[in-house]
Design an enzyme around this catalytic site. Structure first.
Site, short mmCIF file in Angstrom:
data_model
loop_
_atom_site.label_atom_id
_atom_site.label_comp_id
_atom_site.label_asym_id
_atom_site.label_seq_id
_atom_site.Cartn_x
_atom_site.Cartn_y
_atom_site.Cartn_z
N LYS A 32 -5.81 -0.13 5.31
CA LYS A 32 -6.64 0.94 6.34
C LYS A 32 -6.84 3.08 5.37
O LYS A 32 -8.17 3.23 5.18
CB LYS A 32 -6.24 1.38 7.36
CG LYS A 32 -6.51 -0.21 8.42
CD LYS A 32 -6.11 -0.10 9.20
CE LYS A 32 -4.68 0.44 9.87
NZ LYS A 32 -4.06 -0.89 9.05
N THR A 33 -5.26 2.75 5.01
CA THR A 33 -5.68 4.57 4.91
C THR A 33 -6.67 4.45 3.43
O THR A 33 -7.57 5.16 3.07
CB THR A 33 -4.27 5.24 4.76
OG1 THR A 33 -3.96 4.92 5.62
CG2 THR A 33 -4.13 6.62 4.60
N ASP A 219 -8.40 8.74 11.21
CA ASP A 219 -7.23 7.67 10.67
C ASP A 219 -6.83 7.80 11.91
O ASP A 219 -6.34 8.69 12.74
CB ASP A 219 -5.98 8.10 9.57
CG ASP A 219 -5.75 6.94 8.61
OD1 ASP A 219 -5.48 5.72 8.91
OD2 ASP A 219 -4.99 6.86 7.56
N GLU A 220 -5.17 6.66 12.15
CA GLU A 220 -4.59 5.96 12.92
C GLU A 220 -5.31 6.49 14.20
O GLU A 220 -4.69 6.63 15.43
CB GLU A 220 -3.33 7.07 12.90
CG GLU A 220 -2.41 7.06 11.91
CD GLU A 220 -1.57 5.72 11.51
OE1 GLU A 220 -1.56 5.36 12.92
OE2 GLU A 220 -0.83 5.64 10.57
N GLN A 257 -0.49 -0.67 17.11
CA GLN A 257 0.14 0.45 16.40
C GLN A 257 0.46 1.41 17.97
O GLN A 257 0.49 2.84 17.03
CB GLN A 257 0.10 0.96 15.14
CG GLN A 257 0.24 0.28 13.84
CD GLN A 257 0.56 0.30 12.76
OE1 GLN A 257 1.53 0.67 12.35
NE2 GLN A 257 -0.49 0.18 11.63
N ARG A 613 7.01 -1.45 8.13
CA ARG A 613 7.09 -0.54 7.43
C ARG A 613 7.91 -0.64 6.20
O ARG A 613 8.00 -0.40 4.88
CB ARG A 613 8.07 0.34 8.16
CG ARG A 613 7.38 1.65 9.75
CD ARG A 613 6.30 2.02 9.04
NE ARG A 613 5.55 0.76 9.40
CZ ARG A 613 4.14 1.28 8.87
NH1 ARG A 613 2.95 1.51 8.35
NH2 ARG A 613 3.12 0.31 10.09
P1 ATP Z 1 -1.01 0.97 7.79
O1 ATP Z 1 -1.23 0.39 9.23
O2 ATP Z 1 0.65 0.74 8.15
O3 ATP Z 1 -1.42 2.50 8.10
P2 ATP Z 1 -2.84 1.17 6.43
O4 ATP Z 1 -3.32 -0.14 7.13
O5 ATP Z 1 -3.27 2.61 6.24
O6 ATP Z 1 -1.37 0.71 6.50
P3 ATP Z 1 -2.75 1.55 3.18
O7 ATP Z 1 -0.94 2.55 3.92
O8 ATP Z 1 -3.43 1.75 2.79
O9 ATP Z 1 -2.61 0.57 4.30
O10 ATP Z 1 -1.64 0.08 2.06
C1 ATP Z 1 -1.01 -0.36 2.23
C2 ATP Z 1 0.17 -0.42 0.99
O11 ATP Z 1 -1.35 -2.23 0.48
C3 ATP Z 1 -0.27 0.36 0.12
O12 ATP Z 1 0.83 0.05 -0.65
C4 ATP Z 1 -1.86 0.51 -0.40
O13 ATP Z 1 -1.81 0.95 -1.96
C5 ATP Z 1 -1.64 -1.14 -1.12
N1 ATP Z 1 -3.23 -1.95 -1.05
C6 ATP Z 1 -3.83 -1.60 -0.09
N2 ATP Z 1 -5.20 -2.24 -0.68
C7 ATP Z 1 -4.20 -2.84 -1.74
C8 ATP Z 1 -5.52 -3.58 -3.08
N3 ATP Z 1 -6.82 -4.13 -2.19
N4 ATP Z 1 -4.87 -3.89 -3.82
C9 ATP Z 1 -4.07 -3.65 -3.95
N5 ATP Z 1 -3.15 -3.41 -2.85
C10 ATP Z 1 -3.45 -2.57 -1.83
MG MG Z 2 -2.69 3.89 7.09
#
Ligand code: ATP
Ligand code: MG
Length: 764
Positions: A32-33, A219-220, A257, A613
């Site tokens: 997402k981020t 975000d969040e 979350q 995490r």
């Molecule tokens: P959270 O809910 O914990 O905030 P998030 O959904 O924001 O998580 P991110 O932190 O953006 O997730 O991504 C999680 C991990 O997966 C990061 O290390 C990111 O670099 C990796 N990632 C995300 N998308 C891809 C992709 N398409 N290919 C490879 N790695 C990815």
């Molecule tokens: Mg995130």
């Protein structure tokens, strides 16, 4: 096209979305981020959006910093024009420009929780309320909840009619708001609320920001509260080239979350986003890129017990990975010792660095034992949020000087330093000045300036006078061209003798304080060097006021991180230890006792955050007994552990000291959720004691503390007496941890729920 490289099709769709509301609803670690940052880059490079028109909001400065860094990498130079910021810093920026529109001065001070408490203490005294009945914290938290919901003192008052306690809170709230205003100060909640007030009362200012921030990203989003939602929805309304009103609002979040209900987070902001904006496009991301399948299976299994949520499941293409380690230790020392040991082993074997590990717990107090053991093992570590640098006494004192110089109306700061270091100004004098200020409706500092007119302080008068001239001379110097903030802080230290007194003391504690003061000077110097605009005293104080705990962590350091589950939001680590997984700790007593499924569900979401995490390895642990508040407690393993299917768990290193129970792991043999309502009742044993039937956690050999449930000799229907409430009948008994929650209908018609071990009920 490099911006789209390495994105999956759904992520790509989200990144390419241009106009109108977009909701990205996805589980943890699904990118997402990442999508948010790529979308910013894409808007600029593909849709030619001016970086100036973009606002990206998030919760911690660390998250904002990371996002800015990633955007900088993709976008380059012009990224500087994008506002990537926390809710609070974005609002402070707006307030500094426009707060005069609602009757404050631009030099306003931001009060932290200590300042709020001092202020509330003064108010309780002023309103002659019994501090035993009305605690600062409770009153402040009622006020804060009201502000989260945008309820003004007047509205609060009219809703409180007929409710004695609330009527009192309403009086406190009114006085609190007045005093903050008189001090030209805002508390943390005000930062959001006052920005909303400016927008609602000044159409021109609002429309300026609506046109400026044509693309808003959050975000969040699951952790926004009502006030934050109001703020976003006011801003996210912009006219397109053809005049149609667009809501170019992209929110990103995971309802699973949402962990800030206690701070007013409103989970319905995310659940109802589509009904707020019917034209919303929704994108779900389901592939997780962070964790192994076993970790995700555990997370899914736990969270599916929640009822209020949008159904989704996490999966990954990654291998199943290691099992999830689960250990029940004898006590907290064994738990922390074994974990420190394990970390040392993995690192010395060259398999990982210290910074790959995080130890996560429910409450800050749990960090102490870990700290001891990590020191013992020579493991470098950092506790996030344990003692905030800016909360230290010497730092707060010096900041209070700076705040007094910046904003003389800030009564709390002026009072803090009026006799620090000691200058012979006593409490009676301070009270007289306070009363004079209240009578004449002027600030405390103004009253000091008029000390000659205040009755009864003739002897202290000159002392007050020299304090005022001291502050005035600092102010004058600061106005001289080329006079730096560093010179100012050094002058304060010199003129007040603050450090000299500490040097004379020459104790370890005093020397520690001197080091902290040097650190403060370095921070001021760094601020002056790195500041993008002209460095100002107000700018420095603002930066300090907005620093959240997690922001002090420098990732380049090779350290094991210890933090609460709340601070861990959005972060990831190869190795995660979730510790203290015990009913009564996590979920906490209040959630278990509240009988309110919502509270347990919030704790469960927190557990889900913790589990997700972990990238490679997740270890869960609990202790059979631990000391808390000076008492030995016996806790059974967390109900959340029972929600994880057994085949995912690998029990390891079960404690050396065996107890007589055959079930040393404490694991329920069936992976069923223990249901409070159908928990087996209490059966009287022949000896008159009560045994808990069918519960694998409590065996005959277990629960032998003198206050434990084992000594309870009454059950539902029995008559009992209580030292204070008199006699009554037991109506319900519920097992909680190793204790019982007993409901009693007392003969005086009061119904009460109490813990058996504290209530000391006697069977009659
Ligand atoms: P959270 O809910 O914990 O905030 P998030 O959904 O924001 O998580 P991110 O932190 O953006 O997730 O991504 C999680 C991990 O997966 C990061 O290390 C990111 O670099 C990796 N990632 C995300 N998308 C891809 C992709 N398409 N290919 C490879 N790695 C990815
Ligand atoms: Mg995130």
């Amino acid at each position: 096209m490099h911006i789209l490289e390495g994105l999956n099709p759904e992520q790509e769709k989200a990144v390419k979305h241009f106009k109108g509301p977009l909701l990205i609803l996805a589980g943890a670690g699904s990118g997402k981020t990442r999508v948010l940052t790529h979308r910013i880059a894409y808007l600029i490079s593909e849709y030619n959006v001016n970086p100036w028109n973009i606002l990206a909001l998030t919760f911690t400065n660390k998250a904002a910093g990371e996002m800015r860094e990633r955007v900088d990498q993709i976008v380059g130079e012009s990224a500087g024009d994008i506002w990537v910021s926390t809710f609070h810093s974005a609002c402070v920026r707006i307030l500094r420009r426009h707060i005069e529109a609602i009757g404050y001065e631009r030099s306003f001070t931001i009060y932290d929780s200590d300042d709020q408490k001092s202020l509330m203490r003064d108010i309780l005294k002023y309103l002659q309320l019994d501090p035993k009945k009305f605690r600062e914290r409770t009153v402040l938290s009622a006020i804060s909840s009201a502000k989260d919901e945008l309820i003004s003192p007047e509205q609060y008052e009219s809703r409180a009619q007929g409710d004695y306690t609330k009527e009192i809170y309403a009086r406190c709230y009114r006085e609190y708001a007045k005093r903050l205003h008189d001090s030209n100060a805002l508390d943390f909640d005000d930062i959001i609320c006052k920005t909303i007030q400016i927008f609602e009362e000044n159409e021109d200012i609002l429309s300026y920001y609506q046109n400026r921030f044509r693309y808003i990203m959050v975000d969040e989003y699951q952790d926004t509260n009502t006030a934050q939602f109001r703020l976003i929805s006011l801003m996210a309304s912009t006219a397109d080239d053809d005049g149609t009103i667009l809501h170019n609002l992209c929110v990103v979040g995971d309802d699973d979350q949402s962990i800030y209900k206690f701070r007013g987070a409103n989970i319905y902001n995310i659940l109802n986003f589509e009904s707020q904006y019917p034209e919303t496009k929704i994108i779900k991301l389901e592939e997780n890129y962070r964790s192994t399948q076993n970790i995700l299976d555990a997370a899914n299994a736990v969270i599916k017990n929640n009822t209020v949520r949008k159904d989704k499941a996490l999966w990954t293409e990654k291998p199943k990975g290691d099992a999830i380690y689960y250990t029940r230790f004898e006590n907290e020392y064994e738990e922390s010792g074994c974990i420190a040991d394990a970390i040392a082993n993995v690192v010395s074997a060259g398999l990982a660095a210290y910074k790959d590990f995080a130890i996560l717990y429910r409450t800050n107090a749990q960090s102490r034992v870990f700290e001891e053991k990590l020191v013992l093992h020579n493991i470098p570590y950092r506790i996030v949020g344990a003692v905030n640098f800016y909360q230290r006494r010497e730092i707060k004192d010096l900041l209070a000087y700076l705040r007094t110089i910046e904003n003389g109306m800030d009564d709390i700061s002026v009072k803090r330093i009026i006799n620090v270091p000691k200058r012979g100004i006593g409490l009676t004098t301070i009270d007289r000045v306070t009363n004079y200020a209240l009578e004449h409706e002027i600030s405390f500092y103004n009253a000091l300036e008029n000390y000659e007119y205040i009755d009864g302080i003739s002897r202290s008068g000159t002392k007050l006078g020299s304090f005022v001239s001291l502050i005035d001379s600092f102010k004058r110097h600061l106005e001289e061209p080329g006079y730096s903030l560093e010179s100012l802080i050094r002058e304060i230290i010199e003129e007040t003798g603050y450090v000299r007194l500490l040097q004379e003391e020459d104790s370890d504690e005093a020397n520690g304080r001197i080091e902290n003061i040097e650190e403060l000077i370095s921070k001021i110097v760094a601020y002056e060097e790195n500041c993008e605009d002209e460095p100002t005293l107000g700018g420095f104080l603002e930066e300090v006021a907005l620093v959240a705990d997690i922001d002090n962590v420098d990732e380049s350091n090779d350290l094991v991180l210890l933090m609460t589950l709340h601070s861990a939001k959005g972060l990831e680590f190869p190795y995660v230890y979730l510790v203290g997984m015990e009913d009564g700790i996590f979920p906490g007593y209040s959630a278990i006792m509240s009988d309110n499924e919502e509270e347990i569900e919030e704790e469960r979401r927190l557990c889900y955050v913790g589990i997700t995490r972990a990238m490679k390895k997740l270890s869960l642990s609990c202790a059979r007994s631990r000391f808390r508040n000076g008492e030995q407690q016996f806790n059974r393993p967390s109900q959340f552990i029972n929600e994880i299917p057994r085949y995912l768990l690998k029990q390891s290193g079960v404690s050396s000291t065996k107890i007589s129970s055959s079930n040393t792991s404490g694991l329920n043999t069936t992976p069923l959720k223990p249901d409070k309502k159908t928990m087996p009742g209490i059966q009287k044993s022949e000896k008159g004691g009560a045994l808990f039937a069918g519960n694998p956690y409590i065996s005959k050999g277990f629960g032998t503390t003198n206050q434990s449930a084992g000594s309870v000799n009454y059950s539902v229907g029995d008559r009992v007496s209580h030292a204070r409430f008199g006699e009554g009948t037991v109506t319900e008994m519920k097992e909680v941890g190793n204790d019982y929650q007993v409901s009693v209908a007392f003969d005086n018609e009061i119904n009460r729920k109490m813990m058996a071990s504290f209530a000391k009920l006697k069977k009659i």
